[in-house]
Motif scaffolding. Structure first.
Motif, PDB file in Angstrom:
ATOM      1  N   GLY A  51       0.796  -1.240  -0.060  1.00  0.00           N
ATOM      2  CA  GLY A  51      -0.061  -0.070  -0.080  1.00  0.00           C
ATOM      3  C   GLY A  51       0.924   1.010   0.027  1.00  0.00           C
ATOM      4  O   GLY A  51       2.041   1.156   0.218  1.00  0.00           O
ATOM      5  N   LYS A  52       0.189   2.290  -0.044  1.00  0.00           N
ATOM      6  CA  LYS A  52       0.688   3.709  -0.067  1.00  0.00           C
ATOM      7  C   LYS A  52      -0.122   4.688   0.479  1.00  0.00           C
ATOM      8  O   LYS A  52      -1.309   4.775  -0.262  1.00  0.00           O
ATOM      9  CB  LYS A  52       1.291   4.061  -1.689  1.00  0.00           C
ATOM     10  CG  LYS A  52       2.333   5.010  -1.659  1.00  0.00           C
ATOM     11  CD  LYS A  52       2.722   5.184  -3.245  1.00  0.00           C
ATOM     12  CE  LYS A  52       3.991   6.164  -3.214  1.00  0.00           C
ATOM     13  NZ  LYS A  52       4.329   6.091  -4.448  1.00  0.00           N
ATOM     14  N   PRO A  53      -0.034   5.222   1.483  1.00  0.00           N
ATOM     15  CA  PRO A  53       1.241   5.271   2.172  1.00  0.00           C
ATOM     16  C   PRO A  53       1.496   3.908   2.811  1.00  0.00           C
ATOM     17  O   PRO A  53       0.362   3.150   3.195  1.00  0.00           O
ATOM     18  CB  PRO A  53       0.948   6.496   3.186  1.00  0.00           C
ATOM     19  CG  PRO A  53      -0.332   6.450   3.428  1.00  0.00           C
ATOM     20  CD  PRO A  53      -0.902   6.228   2.176  1.00  0.00           C
ATOM     21  N   THR A  54       2.660   3.483   2.966  1.00  0.00           N
ATOM     22  CA  THR A  54       3.182   2.378   3.562  1.00  0.00           C
ATOM     23  C   THR A  54       3.355   2.283   5.054  1.00  0.00           C
ATOM     24  O   THR A  54       3.841   3.228   5.461  1.00  0.00           O
ATOM     25  CB  THR A  54       4.271   1.773   2.849  1.00  0.00           C
ATOM     26  OG1 THR A  54       4.208   1.781   1.523  1.00  0.00           O
ATOM     27  CG2 THR A  54       4.826   0.571   3.344  1.00  0.00           C
ATOM     28  N   GLU A  55       2.645   1.391   5.741  1.00  0.00           N
ATOM     29  CA  GLU A  55       2.737   1.248   7.228  1.00  0.00           C
ATOM     30  C   GLU A  55       3.809   0.592   7.485  1.00  0.00           C
ATOM     31  O   GLU A  55       4.069  -0.607   6.857  1.00  0.00           O
ATOM     32  CB  GLU A  55       1.358   0.506   7.665  1.00  0.00           C
ATOM     33  CG  GLU A  55       1.222   0.705   9.093  1.00  0.00           C
ATOM     34  CD  GLU A  55       1.892  -0.510   9.979  1.00  0.00           C
ATOM     35  OE1 GLU A  55       2.621  -0.067  10.953  1.00  0.00           O
ATOM     36  OE2 GLU A  55       2.005  -1.766   9.565  1.00  0.00           O
ATOM     37  N   GLU A  56       4.767   1.061   8.578  1.00  0.00           N
ATOM     38  CA  GLU A  56       6.169   0.761   8.554  1.00  0.00           C
ATOM     39  C   GLU A  56       6.080  -0.870   9.025  1.00  0.00           C
ATOM     40  O   GLU A  56       6.949  -1.783   8.589  1.00  0.00           O
ATOM     41  CB  GLU A  56       6.588   1.483   9.942  1.00  0.00           C
ATOM     42  CG  GLU A  56       7.964   0.872   9.987  1.00  0.00           C
ATOM     43  CD  GLU A  56       8.854   1.880  11.125  1.00  0.00           C
ATOM     44  OE1 GLU A  56       9.725   1.324  11.799  1.00  0.00           O
ATOM     45  OE2 GLU A  56       8.389   2.922  11.410  1.00  0.00           O
ATOM     46  N   ARG A  57       5.216  -1.107   9.846  1.00  0.00           N
ATOM     47  CA  ARG A  57       5.396  -2.539  10.419  1.00  0.00           C
ATOM     48  C   ARG A  57       5.047  -3.558   9.248  1.00  0.00           C
ATOM     49  O   ARG A  57       5.554  -4.679   9.081  1.00  0.00           O
ATOM     50  CB  ARG A  57       4.333  -2.695  11.630  1.00  0.00           C
ATOM     51  CG  ARG A  57       4.461  -4.240  12.323  1.00  0.00           C
ATOM     52  CD  ARG A  57       3.404  -4.127  13.635  1.00  0.00           C
ATOM     53  NE  ARG A  57       3.524  -5.199  14.086  1.00  0.00           N
ATOM     54  CZ  ARG A  57       2.616  -6.337  13.989  1.00  0.00           C
ATOM     55  NH1 ARG A  57       1.662  -6.265  13.033  1.00  0.00           N
ATOM     56  NH2 ARG A  57       2.637  -7.720  14.530  1.00  0.00           N
ATOM     57  N   ARG A  58       3.939  -3.228   8.689  1.00  0.00           N
ATOM     58  CA  ARG A  58       3.654  -4.243   7.534  1.00  0.00           C
ATOM     59  C   ARG A  58       4.512  -4.242   6.311  1.00  0.00           C
ATOM     60  O   ARG A  58       5.115  -5.427   5.938  1.00  0.00           O
ATOM     61  CB  ARG A  58       2.338  -3.690   6.980  1.00  0.00           C
ATOM     62  CG  ARG A  58       1.794  -4.554   5.575  1.00  0.00           C
ATOM     63  CD  ARG A  58       0.283  -4.220   5.147  1.00  0.00           C
ATOM     64  NE  ARG A  58       0.040  -4.725   3.952  1.00  0.00           N
ATOM     65  CZ  ARG A  58       0.095  -5.847   3.340  1.00  0.00           C
ATOM     66  NH1 ARG A  58       0.290  -6.725   4.326  1.00  0.00           N
ATOM     67  NH2 ARG A  58      -0.009  -6.269   2.227  1.00  0.00           N
ATOM     68  N   LEU A  59       5.441  -3.125   6.301  1.00  0.00           N
ATOM     69  CA  LEU A  59       6.424  -3.225   5.262  1.00  0.00           C
ATOM     70  C   LEU A  59       7.700  -4.132   5.707  1.00  0.00           C
ATOM     71  O   LEU A  59       7.853  -4.900   4.736  1.00  0.00           O
ATOM     72  CB  LEU A  59       7.175  -1.664   4.862  1.00  0.00           C
ATOM     73  CG  LEU A  59       8.215  -1.625   4.101  1.00  0.00           C
ATOM     74  CD1 LEU A  59       7.906  -2.116   2.611  1.00  0.00           C
ATOM     75  CD2 LEU A  59       8.937  -0.274   4.452  1.00  0.00           C
ATOM     76  N   PHE A  60       8.059  -4.131   6.828  1.00  0.00           N
ATOM     77  CA  PHE A  60       9.162  -4.946   7.298  1.00  0.00           C
ATOM     78  C   PHE A  60       8.662  -6.231   7.216  1.00  0.00           C
ATOM     79  O   PHE A  60       9.322  -7.431   6.984  1.00  0.00           O
ATOM     80  CB  PHE A  60       9.723  -4.468   8.719  1.00  0.00           C
ATOM     81  CG  PHE A  60      10.600  -3.425   8.125  1.00  0.00           C
ATOM     82  CD1 PHE A  60      11.746  -3.351   7.571  1.00  0.00           C
ATOM     83  CD2 PHE A  60       9.936  -2.000   8.403  1.00  0.00           C
ATOM     84  CE1 PHE A  60      12.605  -2.341   7.512  1.00  0.00           C
ATOM     85  CE2 PHE A  60      10.848  -0.961   7.862  1.00  0.00           C
ATOM     86  CZ  PHE A  60      12.141  -0.929   7.957  1.00  0.00           C
ATOM     87  N   ILE A  61       7.470  -6.754   7.590  1.00  0.00           N
ATOM     88  CA  ILE A  61       6.934  -8.034   7.720  1.00  0.00           C
ATOM     89  C   ILE A  61       6.855  -8.657   6.249  1.00  0.00           C
ATOM     90  O   ILE A  61       7.337  -9.731   5.992  1.00  0.00           O
ATOM     91  CB  ILE A  61       5.488  -8.026   8.346  1.00  0.00           C
ATOM     92  CG1 ILE A  61       5.796  -7.969   9.831  1.00  0.00           C
ATOM     93  CG2 ILE A  61       4.899  -9.553   7.924  1.00  0.00           C
ATOM     94  CD1 ILE A  61       4.241  -7.800  10.520  1.00  0.00           C
ATOM     95  N   VAL A  62       6.499  -7.821   5.257  1.00  0.00           N
ATOM     96  CA  VAL A  62       6.172  -8.309   3.893  1.00  0.00           C
ATOM     97  C   VAL A  62       7.557  -8.568   3.232  1.00  0.00           C
ATOM     98  O   VAL A  62       7.873  -9.599   2.730  1.00  0.00           O
ATOM     99  CB  VAL A  62       5.255  -7.545   3.175  1.00  0.00           C
ATOM    100  CG1 VAL A  62       5.288  -7.641   1.446  1.00  0.00           C
ATOM    101  CG2 VAL A  62       3.830  -7.543   3.654  1.00  0.00           C
ATOM    102  N   LEU A  63       8.486  -7.444   3.544  1.00  0.00           N
ATOM    103  CA  LEU A  63      10.001  -7.560   3.151  1.00  0.00           C
ATOM    104  C   LEU A  63      10.571  -8.945   3.570  1.00  0.00           C
ATOM    105  O   LEU A  63      11.179  -9.750   2.846  1.00  0.00           O
ATOM    106  CB  LEU A  63      10.716  -6.351   3.405  1.00  0.00           C
ATOM    107  CG  LEU A  63      10.222  -5.033   2.580  1.00  0.00           C
ATOM    108  CD1 LEU A  63      11.055  -3.898   3.121  1.00  0.00           C
ATOM    109  CD2 LEU A  63      10.607  -5.349   0.958  1.00  0.00           C
ATOM    110  N   ASP A  64      10.451  -9.140   4.898  1.00  0.00           N
ATOM    111  CA  ASP A  64      11.346 -10.380   5.453  1.00  0.00           C
ATOM    112  C   ASP A  64      10.625 -11.461   5.045  1.00  0.00           C
ATOM    113  O   ASP A  64      11.286 -12.553   4.801  1.00  0.00           O
ATOM    114  CB  ASP A  64      11.164 -10.152   7.020  1.00  0.00           C
ATOM    115  CG  ASP A  64      11.859  -9.213   7.508  1.00  0.00           C
ATOM    116  OD1 ASP A  64      12.739  -8.439   6.678  1.00  0.00           O
ATOM    117  OD2 ASP A  64      11.621  -8.764   8.603  1.00  0.00           O
TER     118      ASP A  64
END
Length: 118
Positions: free
Chosen positions: A100-113
């Protein structure tokens, strides 16, 4: 060794925010690239562990970047407000996780990992 993230984002403030956010969490950032051409040039020099892509950048739809990433077996994540980014970025984006955009920080790192460990 820190995981490298290719960031493809043409909005300067968003790109810098993502860069600082990722680096603050121990990632190394490749880019940010504001164009498809720049992103492809960066990929020719180094393969990231994962990529974070906007769907449309300064020189058009990002389609060639996910195609190049798939050819190199590099996972990628889309950061776009659209629920179906493939309608803009083409079939290369079908099935890609969208933070999504804006990107929620916690979700970003969960998905990247998750992408990196898959």
């Amino acid at each position: 060794m820190p995981k490298t993230v290719l960031v493809v984002e043409d909005e300067f403030l968003i790109a810098m925010d993502l860069k600082l956010l990722l680096e603050g969490r121990g990632r190394r950032v490749l880019g940010p690239a504001a164009t498809v051409k720049e992103a492809l040039r960066l990929l020719d020099g180094e393969l990231p562990a994962v990529a974070l892509l906007d769907v449309r950048v300064k020189d058009g739809a990002v389609t060639l970047v996910p195609e190049a990433l798939r050819a190199r077996n590099v996972p990628f994540v889309v950061a776009r407000a659209y629920s179906r980014p493939e309608l803009i970025g083409g079939d290369a984006l079908v099935g890609a996780p969208n933070v999504g955009k804006p990107t929620e920080e916690r979700r970003l790192f969960i998905v990247l990992d998750q992408c990196i460990s898959s």
